[in-house]
Motif scaffolding. Structure first.
Motif, short mmCIF file in Angstrom:
data_model
loop_
_atom_site.label_atom_id
_atom_site.label_comp_id
_atom_site.label_asym_id
_atom_site.label_seq_id
_atom_site.Cartn_x
_atom_site.Cartn_y
_atom_site.Cartn_z
N PRO B 214 0.83 -1.21 0.00
CA PRO B 214 0.00 0.00 0.00
C PRO B 214 0.86 1.27 0.00
CG PRO B 214 0.07 -0.95 2.20
CD PRO B 214 0.80 -1.90 1.29
N THR B 215 0.30 2.36 -0.48
CA THR B 215 1.03 3.62 -0.46
C THR B 215 0.06 4.79 -0.47
OG1 THR B 215 2.79 4.91 -1.49
CG2 THR B 215 1.29 3.77 -2.97
N TYR B 216 0.60 5.96 -0.21
CA TYR B 216 -0.19 7.20 -0.13
C TYR B 216 -0.85 7.55 -1.45
CZ TYR B 216 3.10 9.67 -2.99
OH TYR B 216 3.85 10.07 -4.05
N PHE B 217 -0.29 7.09 -2.55
CA PHE B 217 -0.75 7.53 -3.86
C PHE B 217 -2.22 7.20 -4.06
CE2 PHE B 217 -1.17 7.12 -8.50
CZ PHE B 217 -0.77 8.39 -8.85
N ASP B 218 -2.98 8.17 -4.56
CA ASP B 218 -4.42 7.97 -4.77
C ASP B 218 -4.69 7.12 -6.00
OD1 ASP B 218 -5.38 9.22 -2.55
OD2 ASP B 218 -5.63 11.16 -3.51
N GLY B 219 -4.24 5.89 -5.98
CA GLY B 219 -4.48 5.00 -7.10
C GLY B 219 -4.73 3.61 -6.58
N GLY B 223 2.61 -0.02 -5.01
CA GLY B 223 3.95 -0.38 -5.45
C GLY B 223 4.92 -0.08 -4.33
N ASP B 323 -6.77 0.30 2.59
CA ASP B 323 -6.03 1.07 1.60
C ASP B 323 -6.69 1.12 0.23
OD1 ASP B 323 -3.78 1.98 3.16
OD2 ASP B 323 -3.23 -0.12 3.34
#
Lengths: 398, 398
Positions: B214-219, B223, B323
């Motif tokens: 998971p990551t902060y990116f709004d997608g 990655g 997420d």
């Protein structure tokens, strides 16, 4: 969760302590930190959320996405952000009354700022970005280590140049080769700039007249670029003998940016450009000598201006005519445009372990840009270069 | 001054006219435009300055740097910006009294906004970014042409995959090859995102467990990334047989972004992942059918949710668990995160010639992400794909 190296907890702890000292010094009760790079610096994670740092006591990172990843990477307490409506209440309950609240005035968008400021009715709003940037300007040993690794990568690029530069090869072809090589070494391909509207791709490969094309970018060399929609940097122009070829290349290691410019030429530069290049190396040597703790930021710029003027090149210094940039160098670290700024009006003193990219350049419209750039750390005896590439012009046989 | 193609003057003129209609509709006397992409859209040049657009009559672009380049590229009148102090007076003299002033609330930093707003004492401040983004969402023939060129470039990338993907090759090695190929075709290497803190390098090459980080990116897919300082996209993880390999690749032509995702696998995907992939293709076909003028943006998302739920995959849709991203698609054009947003709460209707990247994906923690993405234009008969790459999974022999 993942095998990537983390920012050491001791590093984050030290940064928070120094930031809280800045808050005390500026009589700020607490600060809202929201920008991704500031968040990374003060927490160790770049997840999305709001960090509240009180003047004393533990900060808290209210995370929107990804909480899971933030919990794993951060060295400050993490909570889910939840709904915006409740967040104000939670902040007031946890941190008490706030008379002066700090925000990042230079980057926080107006719309978001007005929403956050409703959490603190009646509080005076002050800028916390400049004090934080001042603190970030002084690098730790951990940070210097990343910069040295990055310097080794851009050094290797210079050794590639003789293999790729020849008549008829385009700026973008060389740039693509360099980008490919740096990417394999771990370059993230994002060059963070704090300044509103400022952006960069890899850096500049620019030659002859194309290098001297003016642009909005706050730097000494603009570059033609690939399109009016990205009006800077490498273009499709091909190299020709006798033109200055500027290789202004950066890379990023663990978020830390190194900045370096070297020159190449197919055949020989003419006398005027050669002489101008020699003035840039004299200016950078003078800066190395002067750059000690206590010296005002602007002094290095003003001295460089004097030297450009003595050489009769003042109208070509850092861009031409109306399109001149008004500085000699800029801090680098997690962002490309960090403090210090070596420019008129900045009377603040250099401090030990500030890191500065110094880039004297001369622009000759229709002919090109000459210059050099190293990234330095400020020491008691002057500037010490972190970049290690040989400073000679790379000469390619015609 | 330079040989780069310019935005046609008729294009800029048409945009200004449409924008002024929006100002009239929203009873805004005039708008201050400052963000680089909005400036480019409304003037044809990306130089640094302030564009003032009155509700009627000629706009004026006050330029800081580079005036020379702006004069050459812009299709609106250009003036030197000069000193900030005088600018307010010049604006008032030229454009008269302003009761409601529009600013780009989502991107203009708080500090700069407060300085500009002093030019209009007593005026009511309203957001002009949303109406402008709404206008930008509908593409002209000129814009669609750039998008089609970009689509041809990302199509060629898919044909490269069998040559580069094999067991032991890393995500970043494949990504570097793709970046190199696209750069030579003219890609600028900057992917503009409007959202605060949102950033992208080339796009995503992500496989197996790394893709599901998971990551902060709004997608929908995060990655692992190269470091905690760039926590998204390609990582050093190497490909292994049976893992879904996501190739979410974008390129930029004359500023215009195309977005496309295809899947590859060494050997075979297991049954569960194969089935999930089939659900994503069913969702995208349903969106193609539904996406006609007049249909609410959210309807395509809500229908996709239903289909994910019917397949028992709702907890994996567009990210996993906490997420999850809450959308199905997003407008693309000069920015990656344009309107429309296909998400709950957006009841606005689709309009003819809106351009949307639709990207149904399912995330399986520890195993990977599967999905597909095309960029579409809205037509009377439904969505028409601008991306042209074959939709089959690229299968690499083990």
């Amino acid at each position: 969760m993942h095998p990537l190296p983390k920012v050491p907890a001791s590093e984050v702890c030290e940064r928070i302590t120094r930031f809280q000292a800045k808050l005390t010094e500026n009589q700020i009760d607490g600060a809202i930190i929201t920008q991704n790079v500031d968040l990374y610096y003060l927490t160790g994670t770049m997840q999305n959320g709001l960090l509240y740092v009180p003047q004393s006591g533990e900060p808290r990172f209210y995370v929107k996405k990804s909480v899971t990843r933030a919990e794993f990477e951060a060295s400050v307490p993490v909570e889910e952000m939840g709904r915006m409506k409740q967040l104000g209440e939670r902040l007031r309950e946890t941190f008490g009354e706030v008379k002066r609240i700090g925000i990042e005035m230079d980057v926080l968008p107006y719309g978001l700022a007005t929403r956050y400021l409703r959490f603190f009715p009646g509080a005076e709003v002050v800028d916390v970005a400049f004090p934080l940037r001042l603190l970030r300007a002084v690098k730790s040993e951990y940070e210097l280590k990343q910069l040295r690794l990055a310097a080794a990568h851009v050094n290797q690029i210079i050794t590639m140049l003789p293999q790729y530069i020849r008549t008829g090869v385009s700026e973008v072809e060389l740039s693509a080769q360099i980008e490919h090589a740096l990417r394999l070494k771990g370059n993230i391909g994002i060059y963070r700039m704090r300044g509103y509207n400022q952006e960069l791709c890899l850096g500049m490969v620019a030659s002859g007249a194309a290098a001297a094309t003016p642009t909005y970018f706050d730097g000494p060399a603009g570059g033609l670029g690939m399109s009016t929609a990205s009006p800077q940097g490498a273009s499709r122009k091909t190299f020709a003998p006798g033109e200055p070829i500027l290789v202004d290349i950066s890379t990023v290691v663990e978020g830390y940016i190194i900045d370096q410019t070297r020159m190449a030429v197919i055949g020989e530069l003419d006398e005027e450009l050669t002489r101008a290049y020699e003035v840039t190396t004299a200016i950078i040597k003078e800066a190395e000598r002067m750059g000690k703790p206590g010296v005002a930021w602007q002094d290095l710029y003003l001295r460089a201006l004097e030297m450009a003027e003595a050489a009769g090149l003042q109208n070509h210094f850092m861009g031409f005519g109306k399109d001149q940039a008004k500085f000699l160098g800029h801090g680098v670290g997690l962002e490309f445009d960090e403090l210090p700024v070596l420019a008129r009006g900045f009377e603040q003193p250099l401090e030990k372990n500030m890191v500065i990219a110094i880039e004297p350049k001369f622009t000759f419209p229709g002919r090109g840009v000459v210059g050099i750039e190293n990234t330095y750390v400020v020491t008691e005896t002057g500037l010490k270069s972190i970049t290690i590439a040989p400073e000679e012009i790379v000469r390619i046989p015609e």
